[in-house]
Design a protein around this motif. Structure first.
Motif, short mmCIF file in Angstrom:
data_model
loop_
_atom_site.label_atom_id
_atom_site.label_comp_id
_atom_site.label_asym_id
_atom_site.label_seq_id
_atom_site.Cartn_x
_atom_site.Cartn_y
_atom_site.Cartn_z
N THR A 90 0.85 -1.18 0.00
CA THR A 90 0.00 0.00 0.00
C THR A 90 0.88 1.23 0.00
N GLU A 91 0.58 2.17 -0.87
CA GLU A 91 1.34 3.40 -0.96
C GLU A 91 0.70 4.46 -0.06
N VAL A 92 1.52 5.17 0.70
CA VAL A 92 1.05 6.25 1.56
C VAL A 92 1.85 7.50 1.23
N VAL A 93 1.14 8.55 0.77
CA VAL A 93 1.81 9.83 0.51
C VAL A 93 1.18 10.88 1.41
N ARG A 94 2.02 11.77 1.93
CA ARG A 94 1.56 12.81 2.84
C ARG A 94 2.67 13.83 2.98
N TYR A 95 2.41 14.87 3.77
CA TYR A 95 3.49 15.79 4.11
C TYR A 95 3.81 15.62 5.59
N LEU A 96 5.04 15.92 5.94
CA LEU A 96 5.52 15.77 7.31
C LEU A 96 4.83 16.79 8.20
N SER A 97 4.15 16.29 9.22
CA SER A 97 3.45 17.17 10.18
C SER A 97 4.45 18.16 10.77
N GLY A 98 4.07 19.42 10.78
CA GLY A 98 4.94 20.46 11.33
C GLY A 98 5.97 20.99 10.36
N SER A 99 6.00 20.46 9.12
CA SER A 99 7.02 20.89 8.16
C SER A 99 6.56 22.04 7.27
N LYS A 100 5.27 22.37 7.30
CA LYS A 100 4.77 23.42 6.42
C LYS A 100 5.35 24.78 6.79
N THR A 101 5.88 25.46 5.79
CA THR A 101 6.30 26.84 5.93
C THR A 101 5.53 27.63 4.87
N GLN A 102 5.71 28.93 4.83
CA GLN A 102 5.05 29.73 3.81
C GLN A 102 5.55 29.39 2.41
N SER A 103 6.72 28.79 2.32
CA SER A 103 7.31 28.53 1.01
C SER A 103 7.40 27.05 0.65
N GLY A 104 6.92 26.14 1.51
CA GLY A 104 6.98 24.73 1.14
C GLY A 104 6.71 23.78 2.29
N PHE A 105 7.03 22.51 2.04
CA PHE A 105 6.78 21.45 3.02
C PHE A 105 7.65 20.25 2.67
N VAL A 106 7.70 19.28 3.57
CA VAL A 106 8.46 18.05 3.33
C VAL A 106 7.48 16.95 2.91
N PHE A 107 7.75 16.35 1.76
CA PHE A 107 6.94 15.29 1.18
C PHE A 107 7.40 13.94 1.75
N LEU A 108 6.43 13.11 2.13
CA LEU A 108 6.74 11.76 2.61
C LEU A 108 6.04 10.74 1.73
N LYS A 109 6.75 9.69 1.35
CA LYS A 109 6.18 8.61 0.56
C LYS A 109 6.67 7.30 1.15
N ASN A 110 5.74 6.54 1.65
CA ASN A 110 6.07 5.24 2.23
C ASN A 110 5.25 4.16 1.55
N PHE A 111 5.74 2.95 1.66
CA PHE A 111 4.89 1.83 1.27
C PHE A 111 4.83 0.85 2.42
N VAL A 112 3.66 0.26 2.56
CA VAL A 112 3.37 -0.65 3.67
C VAL A 112 3.14 -2.03 3.10
N SER A 113 3.84 -3.02 3.64
CA SER A 113 3.65 -4.40 3.24
C SER A 113 3.60 -5.23 4.51
N GLY A 114 2.41 -5.74 4.83
CA GLY A 114 2.24 -6.47 6.08
C GLY A 114 2.45 -5.53 7.25
N ASN A 115 3.38 -5.85 8.14
CA ASN A 115 3.70 -4.99 9.29
C ASN A 115 4.91 -4.11 9.03
N SER A 116 5.41 -4.10 7.81
CA SER A 116 6.62 -3.36 7.47
C SER A 116 6.27 -2.04 6.77
N VAL A 117 6.91 -0.95 7.21
CA VAL A 117 6.75 0.35 6.57
C VAL A 117 8.13 0.81 6.14
#
Length: 134
Positions: A90-117
Motif C-alpha cells: 500500500t502506498e502512503v503519501v503525505r506531508y511531514l506534520s509540522g514541516s509546512k512553511t510559507q514557502s513549502g513542506f516536506v513530502f513523505l512517501k512510504n509503502f506498507v507491506s504487512g507490518n513493514s513500513v
C-alpha cells in the motif's frame, strides 16, 4: 425599489451595458489572475490562490511552492503519478506534520507491506495542488 420621491431602475442595453438610475454597473475582474508557474499553473481570486504543479520527489524531499503563501494555513493535495510500488503493498503519501512553511513542506512517501513500513527512495512524479492565501 422606490419611495414617494425617488424611482430606482436598471436596464440591460443591446450593447451589453447594464445601466441604473445612479450609473453604469461595472464588473471588476482585476481581482482574478492566472498563469504559468514552475511545473504547472496557478489561479488567484482575490487573495486566495490555487497552485497546481508537478515535482519529482521521493520520501523526505522538500517541496518548494512556486508562489509563497501568506501563512501556513494552506491545504495540500498530493497525487502520485508513477510508481515504485510492488505487488501486495500500500502506498502512503503525505506531508511531514509540522514541516509546512510559507514557502513549502516536506513530502513523505512510504509503502506498507504487512507490518513493514519503508520510505520510498525511488524518485517519482507527484502532482500537487495547494490552496491558500497570498
Amino acid at each position: 425599489a422606490s419611495d414617494s420621491t425617488n424611482l430606482s431602475w436598471f436596464r440591460l442595453y443591446q450593447d451589453g451595458m447594464l445601466r441604473t438610475n445612479i450609473g453604469d454597473v461595472v464588473f471588476n475582474h482585476r481581482d482574478i489572475d492566472y498563469g504559468p508557474i514552475n511545473g504547472g499553473y496557478y489561479t488567484r481570486v482575490g487573495n486566495v490562490i490555487t497552485q497546481s504543479f508537478t515535482v519529482s520527489a521521493n520520501d523526505g524531499t522538500t517541496v518548494n511552492l512556486p508562489i509563497t503563501m501568506a501563512n501556513t494555513n494552506y491545504i495540500i493535495s498530493l497525487i502520485t503519478t508513477g510508481g515504485g510500488i510492488n505487488v501486495n503493498t500500500t502506498e502512503v503519501v503525505r506531508y511531514l506534520s509540522g514541516s509546512k512553511t510559507q514557502s513549502g513542506f516536506v513530502f513523505l512517501k512510504n509503502f506498507v507491506s504487512g507490518n513493514s513500513v519503508s520510505g520510498e527512495t525511488k524518485v517519482i512524479p507527484v502532482d500537487i495542488i495547494v490552496i491558500g492565501v497570498v
